[in-house]
Design an enzyme around this catalytic site. Sequence first.
Site, PDB file in Angstrom:
ATOM      1  N   THR A 102       2.220  13.535 -14.553  1.00 61.99           N
ATOM      2  CA  THR A 102       3.447  13.621 -14.682  1.00 61.99           C
ATOM      3  C   THR A 102       4.150  14.179 -13.214  1.00 61.99           C
ATOM      4  O   THR A 102       5.487  13.713 -13.172  1.00 61.99           O
ATOM      5  CB  THR A 102       3.336  15.140 -15.287  1.00 61.99           C
ATOM      6  OG1 THR A 102       2.949  16.035 -14.706  1.00 61.99           O
ATOM      7  CG2 THR A 102       3.767  15.333 -16.962  1.00 61.99           C
TER       8      THR A 102
ATOM      9  N   GLU B  25      -4.436  18.498 -14.214  1.00 61.87           N
ATOM     10  CA  GLU B  25      -3.431  17.500 -15.938  1.00 61.87           C
ATOM     11  C   GLU B  25      -4.458  16.806 -15.905  1.00 61.87           C
ATOM     12  O   GLU B  25      -4.621  15.902 -17.670  1.00 61.87           O
ATOM     13  CB  GLU B  25      -2.549  17.666 -15.327  1.00 61.87           C
ATOM     14  CG  GLU B  25      -1.947  16.598 -16.524  1.00 61.87           C
ATOM     15  CD  GLU B  25      -0.059  16.315 -16.106  1.00 61.87           C
ATOM     16  OE1 GLU B  25       0.626  16.483 -14.749  1.00 61.87           O
ATOM     17  OE2 GLU B  25       0.509  14.833 -16.486  1.00 61.87           O
TER      18      GLU B  25
ATOM     19  N   CYS C 267       7.462  13.280 -15.819  1.00 63.96           N
ATOM     20  CA  CYS C 267       8.222  14.329 -15.681  1.00 63.96           C
ATOM     21  C   CYS C 267       9.941  14.456 -14.633  1.00 63.96           C
ATOM     22  O   CYS C 267       9.659  13.772 -13.977  1.00 63.96           O
ATOM     23  CB  CYS C 267       7.944  15.414 -15.061  1.00 63.96           C
ATOM     24  SG  CYS C 267       7.897  16.752 -13.702  1.00 63.96           S
TER      25      CYS C 267
ATOM     26  N   CYS D 127       9.986  23.694  -9.872  1.00 68.85           N
ATOM     27  CA  CYS D 127      10.466  22.734 -10.720  1.00 68.85           C
ATOM     28  C   CYS D 127      10.536  23.930 -11.957  1.00 68.85           C
ATOM     29  O   CYS D 127      10.037  25.083 -12.086  1.00 68.85           O
ATOM     30  CB  CYS D 127       9.407  21.941 -11.329  1.00 68.85           C
ATOM     31  SG  CYS D 127       8.120  22.754 -11.690  1.00 68.85           S
TER      32      CYS D 127
ATOM     33  N   HIS E 130      -7.647  15.674 -10.560  1.00 70.09           N
ATOM     34  CA  HIS E 130      -6.979  16.963 -11.078  1.00 70.09           C
ATOM     35  C   HIS E 130      -6.622  17.328 -12.159  1.00 70.09           C
ATOM     36  O   HIS E 130      -6.845  16.696 -13.479  1.00 70.09           O
ATOM     37  CB  HIS E 130      -5.385  15.791 -10.833  1.00 70.09           C
ATOM     38  CG  HIS E 130      -3.590  16.077 -10.396  1.00 70.09           C
ATOM     39  ND1 HIS E 130      -3.911  17.400 -11.815  1.00 70.09           N
ATOM     40  CD2 HIS E 130      -3.671  16.851 -10.057  1.00 70.09           C
ATOM     41  CE1 HIS E 130      -1.976  18.181 -11.752  1.00 70.09           C
ATOM     42  NE2 HIS E 130      -2.651  17.906 -10.587  1.00 70.09           N
TER      43      HIS E 130
ATOM     44  N   SER F 281      -1.375  19.484  -3.919  1.00 66.03           N
ATOM     45  CA  SER F 281      -0.242  19.734  -4.912  1.00 66.03           C
ATOM     46  C   SER F 281      -0.101  17.614  -5.504  1.00 66.03           C
ATOM     47  O   SER F 281       0.346  17.259  -4.147  1.00 66.03           O
ATOM     48  CB  SER F 281       1.226  20.103  -4.245  1.00 66.03           C
ATOM     49  OG  SER F 281       2.053  19.836  -4.725  1.00 66.03           O
TER      50      SER F 281
END
Length: 385
Positions: free
Chosen positions: A233, A165, A271, A43, A163, A300
């Site tokens: 996201t 984030e 996102c 990305c 995670h 992931s």
Amino acid sequence: MATFDNTEVRQTYRSTLVEELRESGSRLVGELELMLPQSFGFCWGVDRALAMVEDARREYKGRPMWLISSIIHNPRVNADLRAKGIGFLKGNFATEGALEKLGSKDVVIVPAFSATVEDMNDLRERGVTIVDTTCPWVIKPHKRTLKYLKEGFTTVIHGTVGHEETAATCSLIESEGGHYVVVYSIEETEVLASFLEGQSEEAALRSGIQEGSFSPGFDVARDLKQIGVINQTTMLASESRAIGDRLKLALTRRDNEAALEQNFRDFDTICRATQDNQDAAAAVADTQPDLYLVVGGYDSSNTKNLARVGRRLGVPAFHIEGPHCIGEKLQHRDRTSGEILEEGDWLPSKRPLRVAFTAGASTPDALLGEVIEGLVAFAGETLVV
Ligand code: SF4
């Protein structure tokens, strides 16, 4: 969004086979039809983070360079960075004692998914040079949660405890004296909604949501009066929308519709790349391939969710990490339990066989290309690139 040059990154991880398939969408190889969605793989945020690392290697040549932990969730990419001499401060590949010895000569790279407030403060106090590759899309939920905080709202995060984030978002809320609760799934949301509607007790709420989901000192009587929803996201967009809707319904039932404006907020922070990859993966799943291989790191988040999209309409979909997973037994991550399993008889015997592939936002084209080649060879066909 600012522009940057991703030529070097794309060149490093290019695959001629994937480029060709990206153009055509599908290709026949013997009795196999190989298919790729319209959107997959690296990305914008990953391109940018890796380009920033290469710029930093040039700018700070000769100085010790470190990553807090993985730059992105892909073992191949992280191994490549280690091979280039970049050390790790935390995680499986951490250099023992390096974190404590950091000083002004050191350069530390903050990953695309951001870092906790504590880590950032520690780095600043130690006087290191910080290269912050945090993706601008990750900043969005941070900004939104600060807005909720200002209004006195508790943040409900659709995300994964642990995670990076979500850990960064939680630490931001804590550092500002706010509160949060993390829900991972519709099932956990149902537990929260049931409590909000007065259908269950606090004990059921606490035990029905994964450990570590509540901010320290969370008081259910005080901290669930006003709630604002955000998403990590990279979650499944359709699930995030369903979670927001379910919580809105719960507050409507608890407080009535007129009070919603005062007590409830919902803001989509998925996102664009995640959304595009999920939509494209779903479009391919809708064509009913015989097999769907979803390639990406086992940790992931966006790849895990692509595997869930791939399962649409009963399509057999497997989340695999790379070409080493392909063999008599297919190594894959189970989407429900998260365990790494081995599956026998995984390649359907019917011919012609339609096989779809997709790749997470942190998966290099080169790795996807090797998986496709591995599948073709295992199926006994010959690929001419
Ligand atoms: S998946 Fe989205 S949020 Fe994550 S790095 Fe890529 S663009 Fe940024």
